[in-house]
Motif scaffolding. Sequence first.
Motif, PDB file in Angstrom:
ATOM      1  N   SER A  96      50.100  96.619 127.246  1.00 55.68           N
ATOM      2  CA  SER A  96      51.480  96.713 126.775  1.00 55.68           C
ATOM      3  C   SER A  96      52.035  98.126 126.871  1.00 55.68           C
ATOM      4  O   SER A  96      53.232  98.337 126.702  1.00 55.68           O
ATOM      5  CB  SER A  96      51.565  96.241 125.310  1.00 55.68           C
ATOM      6  OG  SER A  96      50.714  97.019 124.484  1.00 55.68           O
ATOM      7  N   SER A  97      51.167  99.111 127.146  1.00 55.39           N
ATOM      8  CA  SER A  97      51.627 100.495 127.245  1.00 55.39           C
ATOM      9  C   SER A  97      50.608 101.295 128.047  1.00 55.39           C
ATOM     10  O   SER A  97      49.514 100.814 128.354  1.00 55.39           O
ATOM     11  CB  SER A  97      51.799 101.113 125.852  1.00 55.39           C
ATOM     12  OG  SER A  97      50.547 101.175 125.182  1.00 55.39           O
ATOM     13  N   ASP A  98      50.968 102.535 128.388  1.00 56.35           N
ATOM     14  CA  ASP A  98      50.004 103.430 129.012  1.00 56.35           C
ATOM     15  C   ASP A  98      48.825 103.635 128.058  1.00 56.35           C
ATOM     16  O   ASP A  98      49.009 103.682 126.839  1.00 56.35           O
ATOM     17  CB  ASP A  98      50.642 104.789 129.303  1.00 56.35           C
ATOM     18  CG  ASP A  98      51.744 104.713 130.340  1.00 56.35           C
ATOM     19  OD1 ASP A  98      52.543 105.667 130.390  1.00 56.35           O
ATOM     20  OD2 ASP A  98      51.806 103.728 131.080  1.00 56.35           O
ATOM     21  N   THR A  99      47.639 103.790 128.608  1.00 57.49           N
ATOM     22  CA  THR A  99      46.449 104.000 127.790  1.00 57.49           C
ATOM     23  C   THR A  99      45.731 105.240 128.278  1.00 57.49           C
ATOM     24  O   THR A  99      45.419 105.360 129.466  1.00 57.49           O
ATOM     25  CB  THR A  99      45.496 102.790 127.853  1.00 57.49           C
ATOM     26  OG1 THR A  99      46.218 101.606 127.506  1.00 57.49           O
ATOM     27  CG2 THR A  99      44.342 102.966 126.879  1.00 57.49           C
ATOM     28  N   LYS A 100      45.469 106.160 127.354  1.00 53.22           N
ATOM     29  CA  LYS A 100      44.804 107.408 127.708  1.00 53.22           C
ATOM     30  C   LYS A 100      43.382 107.426 127.145  1.00 53.22           C
ATOM     31  O   LYS A 100      43.154 107.066 125.994  1.00 53.22           O
ATOM     32  CB  LYS A 100      45.589 108.603 127.175  1.00 53.22           C
ATOM     33  CG  LYS A 100      45.065 109.962 127.664  1.00 53.22           C
ATOM     34  CD  LYS A 100      45.798 111.118 126.995  1.00 53.22           C
ATOM     35  CE  LYS A 100      47.241 111.196 127.430  1.00 53.22           C
ATOM     36  NZ  LYS A 100      47.947 112.345 126.832  1.00 53.22           N
ATOM     37  N   TYR A 101      42.438 107.836 127.976  1.00 49.02           N
ATOM     38  CA  TYR A 101      41.032 107.904 127.574  1.00 49.02           C
ATOM     39  C   TYR A 101      40.497 109.312 127.796  1.00 49.02           C
ATOM     40  O   TYR A 101      40.992 110.053 128.636  1.00 49.02           O
ATOM     41  CB  TYR A 101      40.181 106.947 128.419  1.00 49.02           C
ATOM     42  CG  TYR A 101      40.594 105.505 128.378  1.00 49.02           C
ATOM     43  CD1 TYR A 101      40.105 104.636 127.407  1.00 49.02           C
ATOM     44  CD2 TYR A 101      41.458 104.989 129.344  1.00 49.02           C
ATOM     45  CE1 TYR A 101      40.479 103.298 127.382  1.00 49.02           C
ATOM     46  CE2 TYR A 101      41.831 103.656 129.327  1.00 49.02           C
ATOM     47  CZ  TYR A 101      41.339 102.821 128.353  1.00 49.02           C
ATOM     48  OH  TYR A 101      41.707 101.496 128.342  1.00 49.02           O
ATOM     49  N   LYS A 102      39.445 109.642 127.034  1.00 47.96           N
ATOM     50  CA  LYS A 102      38.685 110.863 127.289  1.00 47.96           C
ATOM     51  C   LYS A 102      37.290 110.453 127.743  1.00 47.96           C
ATOM     52  O   LYS A 102      36.721 109.483 127.245  1.00 47.96           O
ATOM     53  CB  LYS A 102      38.604 111.745 126.035  1.00 47.96           C
ATOM     54  CG  LYS A 102      39.878 112.524 125.749  1.00 47.96           C
ATOM     55  CD  LYS A 102      39.692 113.428 124.538  1.00 47.96           C
ATOM     56  CE  LYS A 102      40.934 114.279 124.281  1.00 47.96           C
ATOM     57  NZ  LYS A 102      41.128 115.307 125.328  1.00 47.96           N
ATOM     58  N   HIS A 103      36.744 111.212 128.697  1.00 47.58           N
ATOM     59  CA  HIS A 103      35.484 110.825 129.316  1.00 47.58           C
ATOM     60  C   HIS A 103      34.830 112.060 129.910  1.00 47.58           C
ATOM     61  O   HIS A 103      35.514 113.010 130.320  1.00 47.58           O
ATOM     62  CB  HIS A 103      35.775 109.797 130.412  1.00 47.58           C
ATOM     63  CG  HIS A 103      34.581 109.310 131.149  1.00 47.58           C
ATOM     64  ND1 HIS A 103      33.587 108.568 130.560  1.00 47.58           N
ATOM     65  CD2 HIS A 103      34.212 109.433 132.451  1.00 47.58           C
ATOM     66  CE1 HIS A 103      32.676 108.247 131.456  1.00 47.58           C
ATOM     67  NE2 HIS A 103      33.028 108.771 132.614  1.00 47.58           N
ATOM     68  N   THR A 104      33.514 112.064 129.943  1.00 46.36           N
ATOM     69  CA  THR A 104      32.768 113.140 130.591  1.00 46.36           C
ATOM     70  C   THR A 104      31.884 112.532 131.668  1.00 46.36           C
ATOM     71  O   THR A 104      31.204 111.538 131.427  1.00 46.36           O
ATOM     72  CB  THR A 104      31.902 113.916 129.587  1.00 46.36           C
ATOM     73  OG1 THR A 104      32.742 114.469 128.570  1.00 46.36           O
ATOM     74  CG2 THR A 104      31.148 115.041 130.278  1.00 46.36           C
ATOM     75  N   ALA A 105      31.915 113.116 132.845  1.00 45.57           N
ATOM     76  CA  ALA A 105      31.094 112.629 133.950  1.00 45.57           C
ATOM     77  C   ALA A 105      30.444 113.810 134.652  1.00 45.57           C
ATOM     78  O   ALA A 105      30.895 114.954 134.528  1.00 45.57           O
ATOM     79  CB  ALA A 105      31.946 111.829 134.933  1.00 45.57           C
ATOM     80  N   ILE A 106      29.360 113.538 135.372  1.00 45.83           N
ATOM     81  CA  ILE A 106      28.683 114.557 136.153  1.00 45.83           C
ATOM     82  C   ILE A 106      29.127 114.419 137.596  1.00 45.83           C
ATOM     83  O   ILE A 106      28.919 113.392 138.229  1.00 45.83           O
ATOM     84  CB  ILE A 106      27.151 114.410 136.055  1.00 45.83           C
ATOM     85  CG1 ILE A 106      26.707 114.451 134.589  1.00 45.83           C
ATOM     86  CG2 ILE A 106      26.461 115.519 136.862  1.00 45.83           C
ATOM     87  CD1 ILE A 106      27.089 115.716 133.853  1.00 45.83           C
ATOM     88  N   VAL A 107      29.769 115.453 138.121  1.00 48.44           N
ATOM     89  CA  VAL A 107      30.254 115.472 139.494  1.00 48.44           C
ATOM     90  C   VAL A 107      29.623 116.655 140.201  1.00 48.44           C
ATOM     91  O   VAL A 107      29.837 117.804 139.809  1.00 48.44           O
ATOM     92  CB  VAL A 107      31.795 115.564 139.549  1.00 48.44           C
ATOM     93  CG1 VAL A 107      32.272 115.577 140.996  1.00 48.44           C
ATOM     94  CG2 VAL A 107      32.439 114.420 138.785  1.00 48.44           C
ATOM     95  N   ASP A 108      28.817 116.380 141.219  1.00 47.73           N
ATOM     96  CA  ASP A 108      28.124 117.432 141.959  1.00 47.73           C
ATOM     97  C   ASP A 108      27.326 118.341 141.029  1.00 47.73           C
ATOM     98  O   ASP A 108      27.330 119.568 141.168  1.00 47.73           O
ATOM     99  CB  ASP A 108      29.121 118.253 142.787  1.00 47.73           C
ATOM    100  CG  ASP A 108      29.848 117.406 143.820  1.00 47.73           C
ATOM    101  OD1 ASP A 108      29.279 116.385 144.244  1.00 47.73           O
ATOM    102  OD2 ASP A 108      30.981 117.768 144.196  1.00 47.73           O
ATOM    103  N   GLY A 109      26.674 117.736 140.038  1.00 44.65           N
ATOM    104  CA  GLY A 109      25.823 118.480 139.119  1.00 44.65           C
ATOM    105  C   GLY A 109      26.547 119.241 138.033  1.00 44.65           C
ATOM    106  O   GLY A 109      25.934 119.939 137.239  1.00 44.65           O
ATOM    107  N   GLU A 110      27.853 119.090 137.973  1.00 50.21           N
ATOM    108  CA  GLU A 110      28.667 119.813 136.990  1.00 50.21           C
ATOM    109  C   GLU A 110      29.284 118.828 136.006  1.00 50.21           C
ATOM    110  O   GLU A 110      29.774 117.767 136.396  1.00 50.21           O
ATOM    111  CB  GLU A 110      29.775 120.581 137.713  1.00 50.21           C
ATOM    112  CG  GLU A 110      30.603 121.476 136.796  1.00 50.21           C
ATOM    113  CD  GLU A 110      31.602 122.313 137.588  1.00 50.21           C
ATOM    114  OE1 GLU A 110      32.038 123.352 137.059  1.00 50.21           O
ATOM    115  OE2 GLU A 110      31.942 121.929 138.715  1.00 50.21           O
TER     116      GLU A 110
END
Length: 215
Positions: A65-79
């Motif tokens: 019903s609306s925009d949804t904002k999330y926070k997330h942490t991922a490992i990209v190229d070891g960082e």
Amino acid sequence: MNNSATTIQDPGVAVPGATLRPYLKRKKSSLGETKVAVVGAGGVGKSALSVRFLTRRFIGEYDQSSDTKYKHTAIVDGESVGFELLDTRSVNEDNGARDEVIRWGDGFMLVYSVTSRTSFDTLLDIRRKIEDVKKVGHVPVIVVGNKADMAHVRQVTQDQGRLLAIDFGCPFMEVSASEDVNKVLESFHVLCREILDYKRRSRTFLDRVFGLKKS
């Protein structure tokens, strides 16, 4: 825009056999949090892609019903990279690419469905609007064709998607949110790399112009 943020912990499957503890010791990106907006016509699977990336799970139906904002942490190229991810809702055929969304985002995932030529054609207008609002010649984007598993009703060929991305000067991927989690993860990681490279180049340019001390 819905400003509430849902924090979803990285389940740690990016590196087989790894545990959460090594992730917590990783050095975080010095370039700050990466803000990604997922935009495109209604029904192309923006929410399915976002939730796949965040949780590795697939949802077939999503009542947004609306925009949804999330926070997330991922490992990209070891960082370790902190994401703010905005899953946009298409309102009045704006394809989620509203001015406030564009001003907010560092980079954009331009999503279409391979089963819908109309959703593909809208990407030209979306790209043009992003450049108009950002007022710069280059903005980090990736073109993503979703629903690649539905080849029997395909309306957009892979070559057409690839040629559009070449015209935009950006990466291209075809994915299936329902069947291939690894390609979905990689599409977000590719966009993240585009954003981080852009930020590094921008900071280097400012250092040259203003003589700022590099951190």
